[in-house]
Design a protein around this motif. Structure first.
Motif, PDB file in Angstrom:
ATOM      1  N   SER A   2      36.637  16.947  36.660  1.00  0.00           N
ATOM      2  CA  SER A   2      35.850  17.646  37.428  1.00  0.00           C
ATOM      3  C   SER A   2      34.539  17.065  37.499  1.00  0.00           C
ATOM      4  O   SER A   2      34.135  16.661  36.551  1.00  0.00           O
ATOM      5  CB  SER A   2      36.050  19.277  37.268  1.00  0.00           C
ATOM      6  N   ASP A  20      42.891  19.502  47.054  1.00  0.00           N
ATOM      7  CA  ASP A  20      42.298  20.273  46.336  1.00  0.00           C
ATOM      8  C   ASP A  20      40.762  19.957  46.284  1.00  0.00           C
ATOM      9  O   ASP A  20      39.883  20.811  45.873  1.00  0.00           O
ATOM     10  CB  ASP A  20      42.854  20.451  45.046  1.00  0.00           C
ATOM     11  N   SER A  86      38.352  27.212  47.725  1.00  0.00           N
ATOM     12  CA  SER A  86      39.137  28.273  46.899  1.00  0.00           C
ATOM     13  C   SER A  86      38.312  28.124  45.420  1.00  0.00           C
ATOM     14  O   SER A  86      37.305  27.152  45.408  1.00  0.00           O
ATOM     15  CB  SER A  86      40.406  28.166  46.706  1.00  0.00           C
ATOM     16  N   ASN A  87      38.577  29.153  44.540  1.00  0.00           N
ATOM     17  CA  ASN A  87      37.985  28.955  43.424  1.00  0.00           C
ATOM     18  C   ASN A  87      38.474  27.757  42.416  1.00  0.00           C
ATOM     19  O   ASN A  87      37.925  27.438  41.337  1.00  0.00           O
ATOM     20  CB  ASN A  87      37.988  30.274  42.718  1.00  0.00           C
ATOM     21  N   ARG A  88      39.406  27.134  42.818  1.00  0.00           N
ATOM     22  CA  ARG A  88      40.040  26.051  42.280  1.00  0.00           C
ATOM     23  C   ARG A  88      39.400  24.672  42.697  1.00  0.00           C
ATOM     24  O   ARG A  88      39.642  23.622  42.469  1.00  0.00           O
ATOM     25  CB  ARG A  88      41.394  25.996  42.529  1.00  0.00           C
ATOM     26  N   SER A  89      38.886  24.802  43.909  1.00  0.00           N
ATOM     27  CA  SER A  89      38.488  23.414  44.661  1.00  0.00           C
ATOM     28  C   SER A  89      37.345  22.545  44.022  1.00  0.00           C
ATOM     29  O   SER A  89      36.515  23.087  43.527  1.00  0.00           O
ATOM     30  CB  SER A  89      37.851  23.889  46.072  1.00  0.00           C
ATOM     31  N   GLN A  90      37.478  21.341  44.116  1.00  0.00           N
ATOM     32  CA  GLN A  90      36.543  20.635  43.634  1.00  0.00           C
ATOM     33  C   GLN A  90      35.661  20.164  44.918  1.00  0.00           C
ATOM     34  O   GLN A  90      35.995  19.774  45.936  1.00  0.00           O
ATOM     35  CB  GLN A  90      37.000  19.257  43.168  1.00  0.00           C
ATOM     36  N   HIS A 114      30.663  28.930  40.820  1.00  0.00           N
ATOM     37  CA  HIS A 114      31.449  27.776  41.270  1.00  0.00           C
ATOM     38  C   HIS A 114      30.957  26.477  40.612  1.00  0.00           C
ATOM     39  O   HIS A 114      30.045  25.903  41.389  1.00  0.00           O
ATOM     40  CB  HIS A 114      31.829  27.686  42.768  1.00  0.00           C
ATOM     41  N   LYS A 116      32.213  23.787  39.825  1.00  0.00           N
ATOM     42  CA  LYS A 116      33.085  22.352  40.235  1.00  0.00           C
ATOM     43  C   LYS A 116      32.639  21.977  41.745  1.00  0.00           C
ATOM     44  O   LYS A 116      33.171  22.034  42.806  1.00  0.00           O
ATOM     45  CB  LYS A 116      34.578  22.613  40.480  1.00  0.00           C
TER      46      LYS A 116
END
Length: 282
Positions: A2, A20, A86-90, A114, A116
């Protein structure tokens, strides 16, 4: 892997098809508020969304606030979800001004919890110079939910800045050009000068001739010379309206000097109150 400060054009090129990863175009002009959006429509990185500094990354100006007040964080979080973040996105943000505007969204995302998120080093100019793809096609966006975890300690109010300057618990770094800092010219705000006690480091000093950031070790040496025996956590960044100040904050983070803060209202808010101390010259 990341990315949380900068990302190279080469590294981003390799991830263009990664679902992503979310790319956001932050181009903007203080002289023409719609120029960034126009340039986006003329051509942008594949799958990039567009974020407007005034409409998306700031709230309405009031008689007590500066030119780019912090946005409503709940509304921004909704927009991020609508953009597919989203909270997972780079997330990768870019502009055509060396990161001067992209740095704002980089800081806002970090303030929403966040980490990332990275600024494209060299921006769209270096991207195009490398011959990497540009498109006019609008992205197909799958909206999602972005859950904010607001870090209120990341910024200071005018009152906090004034009090902490008085008790000498912070050092204030002004990212504006030297002539504006000294009060010799003031093309935007009604009062010229700087906050008494602030030191000057124009954000452009963070960049090499290519438009890329200087190497981390070089940035670290320069900022350590500037801040002396202060810890990074005691450093507060400002500029005209709280936007380009994020560039110095990003440079410190990239250099491993973590934890500095933002005076979000900056000069354009400071001068709203005539009782706040100002200075001119060096």
């Amino acid at each position: 892997m990341s990315y949380s400060t900068l990302i190279s054009a080469d590294a981003l090129r390799a991830q263009l098809d990664n679902p992503d990863w979310i790319i956001i175009d932050c181009r903007f002009s203080l002289a023409d508020a719609e120029l960034g959006a126009k340039n986006y429509r003329r051509g942008h990185l594949p799958n990039a969304r567009y974020a407007h500094l005034d409409k998306d990354l700031s709230s309405a100006i009031t008689s007590q606030k500066g030119r780019h007040p912090l946005p409503d964080f709940r509304a921004l979080s909704q927009k991020l979800g609508n953009w597919g973040v989203s909270n997972r996105s780079q997330v990768v943000v870019y502009d055509d001004a060396g990161g001067a505007f992209a740095g704002r969204l980089w800081w806002l995302l970090r303030t929403l919890g966040h980490d990332k998120v990275a600024v494209l080093d060299g921006g769209i100019k270096l991207w195009q110079k490398k011959g990497y793809p540009i498109t006019t096609a609008l992205p197909v966006i799958q909206a999602t939910t972005f859950r904010p975890y607001l870090q209120e300690s990341f910024w200071l109010t005018a009152g906090q800045v004034q009090n902490r300057l008085a008790d000498r618990s912070i050092s204030l770094i002004d990212a504006r050009t030297p002539e504006r800092y000294r009060g010799e010219v003031e093309p935007i705000d009604p009062v010229a000068g700087h906050v008494r006690g602030a030191v000057n480091r124009p954000f452009q000093a963070n960049l090499a001739g290519s438009g890329e950031f200087l190497p981390p070790e070089q940035l670290r040496k320069q900022f350590e010379t500037l801040i002396g025996d202060r810890s990074p956590e005691q450093i507060v960044h400002m500029c005209g309206s709280g936007v380009t100040a994020c560039h110095n904050l990003l440079a410190m983070e990239h250099a491993g000097l973590k934890g500095s803060k933002l005076y979000a209202g900056s000069w354009s808010e400071w001068i709203r109150n005539k009782n706040r101390p100002i200075a001119k010259g060096k």
